[in-house]
Motif scaffolding. Structure first.
Motif, PDB file in Angstrom:
ATOM      1  N   GLY A  75       0.820  -1.201   0.000  1.00  0.00           N
ATOM      2  CA  GLY A  75       0.000   0.000   0.000  1.00  0.00           C
ATOM      3  C   GLY A  75       0.853   1.250   0.000  1.00  0.00           C
ATOM      4  O   GLY A  75       1.903   1.292   0.634  1.00  0.00           O
ATOM      5  N   GLN A  76       0.388   2.250  -0.707  1.00  0.00           N
ATOM      6  CA  GLN A  76       1.072   3.535  -0.744  1.00  0.00           C
ATOM      7  C   GLN A  76       0.050   4.610  -0.436  1.00  0.00           C
ATOM      8  O   GLN A  76      -1.004   4.680  -1.078  1.00  0.00           O
ATOM      9  CB  GLN A  76       1.676   3.767  -2.118  1.00  0.00           C
ATOM     10  CG  GLN A  76       2.442   5.054  -2.237  1.00  0.00           C
ATOM     11  CD  GLN A  76       3.042   5.223  -3.632  1.00  0.00           C
ATOM     12  OE1 GLN A  76       2.825   4.421  -4.516  1.00  0.00           O
ATOM     13  NE2 GLN A  76       3.793   6.286  -3.803  1.00  0.00           N
ATOM     14  N   ALA A  77       0.350   5.413   0.570  1.00  0.00           N
ATOM     15  CA  ALA A  77      -0.549   6.498   0.954  1.00  0.00           C
ATOM     16  C   ALA A  77       0.268   7.561   1.680  1.00  0.00           C
ATOM     17  O   ALA A  77       1.374   7.309   2.143  1.00  0.00           O
ATOM     18  CB  ALA A  77      -1.669   5.981   1.840  1.00  0.00           C
ATOM     19  N   GLN A  78      -0.313   8.738   1.792  1.00  0.00           N
ATOM     20  CA  GLN A  78       0.369   9.859   2.438  1.00  0.00           C
ATOM     21  C   GLN A  78       0.685   9.571   3.898  1.00  0.00           C
ATOM     22  O   GLN A  78       0.007   8.777   4.551  1.00  0.00           O
ATOM     23  CB  GLN A  78      -0.515  11.106   2.389  1.00  0.00           C
ATOM     24  CG  GLN A  78      -0.541  11.796   1.060  1.00  0.00           C
ATOM     25  CD  GLN A  78      -1.316  13.085   1.171  1.00  0.00           C
ATOM     26  OE1 GLN A  78      -2.518  13.053   1.381  1.00  0.00           O
ATOM     27  NE2 GLN A  78      -0.632  14.202   1.030  1.00  0.00           N
ATOM     28  N   THR A  79       1.678  10.290   4.408  1.00  0.00           N
ATOM     29  CA  THR A  79       1.981  10.255   5.836  1.00  0.00           C
ATOM     30  C   THR A  79       0.748  10.696   6.609  1.00  0.00           C
ATOM     31  O   THR A  79       0.077  11.651   6.237  1.00  0.00           O
ATOM     32  CB  THR A  79       3.164  11.195   6.141  1.00  0.00           C
ATOM     33  OG1 THR A  79       4.294  10.753   5.396  1.00  0.00           O
ATOM     34  CG2 THR A  79       3.483  11.227   7.620  1.00  0.00           C
ATOM     35  N   GLY A  80       0.434   9.961   7.663  1.00  0.00           N
ATOM     36  CA  GLY A  80      -0.714  10.305   8.493  1.00  0.00           C
ATOM     37  C   GLY A  80      -2.038   9.766   7.989  1.00  0.00           C
ATOM     38  O   GLY A  80      -3.093  10.099   8.516  1.00  0.00           O
TER      39      GLY A  80
END
Length: 91
Positions: free
Chosen positions: A69-74
């Motif tokens: 999975g790739q997603a923004q910090t936080g």
């Protein structure tokens, strides 16, 4: 308004995983198939609505499917990957 962002408005109704369309109707932790004990802990920790990465990763990880999975910090990646580990661990 409770001050929490309604992340479901940013989600498509379906997502593609390994070229398979998966229905996205999992807008609450209750619908992710977690035990009552885990749901209580999630609520106690202040989690409201699952984030997109949580909605997409938790059901797959609960089935033992590998996920990258790739997603923004936080965005809730740590919870997305750790909740299924805790859910599937022996007590």
């Amino acid at each position: 308004m409770d001050g929490k962002t309604n992340v479901t408005k940013f989600l498509p109704s379906t997502i593609n995983i390994n070229q398979q369309r998966v229905q996205q109707n999992l807008e609450s932790f209750e619908k992710l198939g977690l035990s009552q004990k885990t749901l209580s802990a999630v609520k106690e920790k202040g989690f409201g609505t699952p984030t997109p990465i949580q909605i997409q990763a938790i059901p797959l990880l609960m089935q033992g499917i590998d996920v990258v999975g790739q997603a923004q910090t936080g965005s809730g990646k740590t919870a997305a990957f750790s909740i299924p580990i805790i859910e599937n661990s022996d007590e």
